[in-house]
Design a protein around this motif. Structure first.
Motif, mmCIF file in Angstrom:
data_model
loop_
_atom_site.group_PDB
_atom_site.id
_atom_site.type_symbol
_atom_site.label_atom_id
_atom_site.label_comp_id
_atom_site.label_asym_id
_atom_site.label_seq_id
_atom_site.Cartn_x
_atom_site.Cartn_y
_atom_site.Cartn_z
ATOM 1 N N UNK A 80 -4.439 -11.623 -0.800
ATOM 2 C CA UNK A 80 -3.903 -10.634 0.130
ATOM 3 C C UNK A 80 -4.523 -9.281 -0.197
ATOM 4 N N UNK A 81 -4.869 -8.501 0.811
ATOM 5 C CA UNK A 81 -5.365 -7.149 0.526
ATOM 6 C C UNK A 81 -4.290 -6.347 -0.219
ATOM 7 N N UNK A 126 6.281 -6.338 -1.625
ATOM 8 C CA UNK A 126 5.351 -5.998 -2.704
ATOM 9 C C UNK A 126 4.843 -4.563 -2.628
ATOM 10 N N UNK A 127 5.297 -3.795 -1.654
ATOM 11 C CA UNK A 127 4.931 -2.382 -1.576
ATOM 12 C C UNK A 127 3.579 -2.092 -0.968
ATOM 13 N N UNK A 128 2.854 -3.108 -0.499
ATOM 14 C CA UNK A 128 1.555 -2.882 0.132
ATOM 15 C C UNK A 128 1.793 -2.282 1.512
ATOM 16 N N UNK A 129 1.167 -1.146 1.815
ATOM 17 C CA UNK A 129 1.422 -0.527 3.123
ATOM 18 C C UNK A 129 0.943 -1.410 4.278
#
Length: 140
Positions: A80-81, A126-129
């Motif tokens: 995942x990015x 997970x906090x990924x924007x």
């Protein structure tokens, strides 16, 4: 920044088959400053997977999460990015003019399920924007 372009299974700008999916990817490319290498749209998951399997070099493919999970199940590494999580908003309501009753009914059910599953306003644990184009590409 990546040393080589991210590859995408999509029809490139300026081609006859460039569509809203391509406009979404173009918007991501402009927003992030990443370079994309357009591979064309091979169609189904099986043809995408076959193209990856035939690759003679490592692939840096930006792909839908549903396909990436299936690649991982087949042993193809998928990640995942971490910097940005693009969210592609699919819609069957892009067509102009009056929609048949069956399409309107389907969209009503789809909106109900999307609201119940919180798909309309996804949040990442997970906090990924998350990222989506600032413009409504379906309207454009």
């Amino acid at each position: 920044m990546h040393e080589r372009p991210l590859e995408v299974f999509a029809d490139a700008p300026g081609t006859a088959l460039y569509n809203v999916h391509g406009r979404y990817l173009s918007s991501l490319e402009q927003h992030t400053g990443l370079a994309l290498r357009w591979l064309g749209n091979p169609g189904t998951f099986d043809t995408c997977q076959a193209a990856l399997t035939r690759a003679t070099d490592s692939a840096y493919l930006l792909e839908f999460a549903s396909y990436a999970r299936r690649y991982a199940e087949l042993g193809i590494p998928a990640y995942r990015p971490l910097e940005l999580q693009p969210v592609y908003p699919w819609s069957l309501a892009w067509r102009q003019g009056e929609q048949p009753d069956s399409v309107r009914a389907f969209l009503d059910v789809a909106l109900e399920v999307a609201a119940r599953q919180h798909w309309l306003h996804p949040e990442r644990a997970d906090g990924v924007p998350l990222w989506a184009p600032p413009e409504d590409l379906a309207v454009a």
